[in-house]
Design a protein around this motif. Structure first.
Motif, PDB file in Angstrom:
ATOM      1  N   GLU A 117     -29.414 -25.134   9.232  1.00 15.36           N
ATOM      2  CA  GLU A 117     -28.657 -25.806   8.183  1.00 15.36           C
ATOM      3  C   GLU A 117     -27.198 -25.361   8.169  1.00 15.36           C
ATOM      4  O   GLU A 117     -26.330 -26.082   7.663  1.00 15.36           O
ATOM      5  CB  GLU A 117     -29.289 -25.524   6.818  1.00 15.36           C
ATOM      6  CG  GLU A 117     -30.736 -25.991   6.689  1.00 15.36           C
ATOM      7  CD  GLU A 117     -31.349 -25.571   5.367  1.00 15.36           C
ATOM      8  OE1 GLU A 117     -30.585 -25.129   4.476  1.00 15.36           O
ATOM      9  OE2 GLU A 117     -32.575 -25.676   5.220  1.00 15.36           O
ATOM     10  N   LYS A 118     -26.942 -24.177   8.719  1.00 15.40           N
ATOM     11  CA  LYS A 118     -25.585 -23.635   8.759  1.00 15.40           C
ATOM     12  C   LYS A 118     -24.919 -23.858  10.115  1.00 15.40           C
ATOM     13  O   LYS A 118     -23.843 -23.313  10.382  1.00 15.40           O
ATOM     14  CB  LYS A 118     -25.602 -22.144   8.445  1.00 15.40           C
ATOM     15  CG  LYS A 118     -26.022 -21.811   7.017  1.00 15.40           C
ATOM     16  CD  LYS A 118     -24.882 -22.054   6.025  1.00 15.40           C
ATOM     17  CE  LYS A 118     -25.229 -21.519   4.643  1.00 15.40           C
ATOM     18  NZ  LYS A 118     -24.100 -21.630   3.697  1.00 15.40           N
ATOM     19  N   GLY A 119     -25.565 -24.633  10.965  1.00 14.64           N
ATOM     20  CA  GLY A 119     -24.936 -25.018  12.220  1.00 14.64           C
ATOM     21  C   GLY A 119     -25.083 -24.046  13.360  1.00 14.64           C
ATOM     22  O   GLY A 119     -24.311 -24.102  14.327  1.00 14.64           O
ATOM     23  N   VAL A 120     -26.075 -23.148  13.312  1.00 13.70           N
ATOM     24  CA  VAL A 120     -26.264 -22.224  14.413  1.00 13.70           C
ATOM     25  C   VAL A 120     -26.561 -23.004  15.696  1.00 13.70           C
ATOM     26  O   VAL A 120     -27.262 -24.022  15.678  1.00 13.70           O
ATOM     27  CB  VAL A 120     -27.397 -21.225  14.123  1.00 13.70           C
ATOM     28  CG1 VAL A 120     -28.762 -21.912  14.084  1.00 13.70           C
ATOM     29  CG2 VAL A 120     -27.407 -20.101  15.142  1.00 13.70           C
ATOM     30  N   GLU A 121     -26.012 -22.543  16.792  1.00 15.69           N
ATOM     31  CA  GLU A 121     -26.252 -23.181  18.081  1.00 15.69           C
ATOM     32  C   GLU A 121     -27.472 -22.539  18.731  1.00 15.69           C
ATOM     33  O   GLU A 121     -27.577 -21.316  18.808  1.00 15.69           O
ATOM     34  CB  GLU A 121     -25.015 -23.027  18.969  1.00 15.69           C
ATOM     35  CG  GLU A 121     -23.803 -23.737  18.386  1.00 15.69           C
ATOM     36  CD  GLU A 121     -22.505 -22.985  18.611  1.00 15.69           C
ATOM     37  OE1 GLU A 121     -21.566 -23.608  19.126  1.00 15.69           O
ATOM     38  OE2 GLU A 121     -22.433 -21.783  18.266  1.00 15.69           O
ATOM     39  N   ALA A 122     -28.407 -23.354  19.199  1.00 20.16           N
ATOM     40  CA  ALA A 122     -29.684 -22.851  19.700  1.00 20.16           C
ATOM     41  C   ALA A 122     -29.510 -21.835  20.820  1.00 20.16           C
ATOM     42  O   ALA A 122     -30.266 -20.857  20.900  1.00 20.16           O
ATOM     43  CB  ALA A 122     -30.545 -24.013  20.177  1.00 20.16           C
TER      44      ALA A 122
END
Length: 232
Positions: free
Chosen positions: A216-221
């Motif tokens: 939800e906070k935009g972490v990149e996989a």
């Protein structure tokens, strides 16, 4: 993986039912900070534990083992080491090791004795010199389980790029710090997680919840690391 017999050098209780173990391999071993080992109890019984230190000149391996009478999985390992004075290990294992060439700011998130994993990574980063911000969030159920609290405070005093946030789930009136769940503290502190390298260690349930929340906070996989993610 390399199989090696290790002799016991030190064993001490750091907090209630949390043990520090230092082992000396019979031959040199190689691993990356953040990898783990397997304790060989039998050919068909190999139990994973985090390595709690970076590779070092004396070749020793450190572990933090949470062992209570009702946790036979860990208690049996501790008892074996105590009784025999040595143990067989296989290592290294795991893909969630430190990406040393990255220049992204780093968030280290640990639950309980998962601190061992983040400690290995942090030790190496400190030894290399901190060239980027590092935030370590350590969540425990009770404040007395922050067995390395002073160690982290000492490192913070020496390194302006390092921030340490302990989070206690079940606090009492004496606790003056953050409370609740450790991943929620990170969510509250960072408007966005895009552009961060995030390393996670703790129970699988915690790691799974954190992964979904961090999305939800935009972490990149490809910048979210944790051995749990190989299994869940």
């Amino acid at each position: 993986m390399q199989k090696v017999n290790c002799s016991l050098e030190a064993l001490e209780e750091m907090a209630d039912s949390i043990w520090y173990v230092r082992l000396k391999p019979s031959q040199p071993v190689d691993f990356n900070p953040g990898q783990y080992l397997l304790v060989v109890m039998a050919d068909d019984d190999k139990r994973p534990f985090s390595i709690a230190n970076m590779p070092n000149g004396d070749g020793t391996i450190e572990m933090h083992i949470g062992a209570t009478p009702d946790n036979g999985y860990a208690m049996q390992v501790l008892n074996r080491i105590q009784e025999l004075g040595h143990i067989d290990l296989q290592l290294p294992a795991g893909k969630a090791y430190l990406r040393a060439r990255s220049r992204h700011p780093v968030i280290l998130m640990a639950g309980g004795t998962g601190y061992a994993y983040t400690r290995s990574i942090l030790q190496q980063m400190l030894a290399d010199g901190l060239h980027r911000p590092v935030f370590i969030y350590w969540g425990v159920r009770f404040a007395e389980q922050l067995y390395a609290d002073q160690e982290l405070k000492n490192w913070v005093a020496e390194h302006k790029e390092l921030t340490y946030v302990p989070v206690v789930q079940n606090s009492d009136e004496l606790w003056q710090g953050r409370t609740g769940l450790v991943h929620e503290a990170i969510m509250a502190d960072f408007p966005s997680l895009t552009g961060y390298d995030i390393y996670v260690a703790g129970r699988f349930e915690m790691a799974g919840v954190a992964r979904e929340a961090f999305k939800e906070k935009g972490v990149e996989a490809d910048h979210l690391f944790g051995d749990a993610y190989e299994f869940i």
